[in-house]
Write an enzyme that holds these catalytic residues in place. Structure first.
Site, PDB file in Angstrom:
ATOM      1  N   LYS A 116      31.357  66.141  79.818  1.00 31.12           N
ATOM      2  CA  LYS A 116      30.988  67.462  80.310  1.00 31.12           C
ATOM      3  C   LYS A 116      32.254  68.286  80.512  1.00 31.12           C
ATOM      4  O   LYS A 116      33.226  67.816  81.108  1.00 31.12           O
ATOM      5  CB  LYS A 116      30.246  67.291  81.641  1.00 31.12           C
ATOM      6  CG  LYS A 116      29.648  68.560  82.218  1.00 31.12           C
ATOM      7  CD  LYS A 116      28.890  68.216  83.503  1.00 31.12           C
ATOM      8  CE  LYS A 116      28.315  69.455  84.146  1.00 31.12           C
ATOM      9  NZ  LYS A 116      27.642  69.134  85.431  1.00 31.12           N
ATOM     10  N   HIS A 118      32.260  71.461  81.930  1.00 35.32           N
ATOM     11  CA  HIS A 118      32.108  72.480  82.965  1.00 35.32           C
ATOM     12  C   HIS A 118      31.729  71.779  84.271  1.00 35.32           C
ATOM     13  O   HIS A 118      31.492  70.575  84.286  1.00 35.32           O
ATOM     14  CB  HIS A 118      31.045  73.515  82.570  1.00 35.32           C
ATOM     15  CG  HIS A 118      29.695  72.923  82.345  1.00 35.32           C
ATOM     16  ND1 HIS A 118      29.335  72.300  81.162  1.00 35.32           N
ATOM     17  CD2 HIS A 118      28.607  72.829  83.162  1.00 35.32           C
ATOM     18  CE1 HIS A 118      28.089  71.871  81.244  1.00 35.32           C
ATOM     19  NE2 HIS A 118      27.630  72.174  82.449  1.00 35.32           N
TER      20      HIS A 118
END
Length: 228
Positions: A116, A118
């Site tokens: 991921k 963010h």
């Protein structure tokens, strides 16, 4: 020799489920071998069944690591449970919850398949692995590919694989004289703990007087089983 109490409990749960999780008969494995039994852990798919499985896992873990989750635990005792995506995710959460119910509070985490970029970022969700001794949780070690990948994830995050716990050890030879579990133990220099072993199923069948199924299991073990 009888099966352990937790192995017997999960065998009985598996046989009494609405969709039989453990079946006896003739089943073709990926290896091409004709197995007299098939254990489908994907069918532990209700809250009650997952609770039974996580309880058996907790029993096996505490038998192997009696001090796990205690303030007095030594430096070699695992501090975090790691469940590789995807099957390990609900399993590791349920086991950590069951251990906490018994007064053994340990961290747990799992990995994303894709990193991921963010929010908090990264590929690990849950307790940090860095600087921790980690117990990897999985259902069955078949070829060993997934467990080796999980080990790499732990090491890449700065953790140390302290052990592995799996639901079932079929205790079958691979290409050589060793089973995949034994190969993993040698390669990674860690202990693999199993909730149920093939010997437990054979012993349980004998205790219950299911002699035809036990004979088929013993014949299979004589042909493909590891040397104890």
């Amino acid at each position: 020799m009888s099966a352990t109490s937790y192995a017997a409990a999960i065998i009985e749960t598996a046989l009494s489920a609405e969709q039989p999780i453990l079946r006896f008969g003739s089943f073709t494995l990926k290896s091409g071998r004709q197995s007299p039994y098939f254990f489908n852990f994907g069918l532990f798919n209700t809250g009650a069944l997952l609770l039974a499985l996580s309880s058996a896992f907790a029993d096996a873990i505490l038998a192997a690591y009696p001090d796990l989750g205690l303030a007095s635990a030594g430096p070699d005792v695992p501090r975090v449970l790691f469940g590789p995506a995807y099957k390990g995710i609900p399993l590791v959460a349920a086991i950590a919850t069951e251990l906490a119910r018994r007064g053994r509070d340990v961290g747990y985490s799992y990995n994303r398949k894709e990193k991921k970029d963010h929010g908090e970022g990264g590929s690990i969700v849950g307790a940090p692995l860095a600087g921790q001794r980690v117990l990897i949780v999985d259902d069955v070690i078949t070829a060993g590919t997934a467990i080796r990948e999980a080990h790499k994830v732990v090491e890449a995050e700065g953790g140390k694989t302290a052990g592995i716990v799996e639901a079932l050890d079929r205790e079958e030879r691979g290409a050589g004289e060793l089973s995949t579990v034994q190969e993993v133990e040698e390669e990674l220099a860690v202990k693999v703990t199993s909730v149920v072993k093939m010997r437990d199923i054979v012993a349980w069948l004998g205790d219950k007087g299911k002699l035809d199924e036990m004979k088929a299991m013993e014949e299979y073990r004589a042909q493909w089983g590891i040397k104890n």
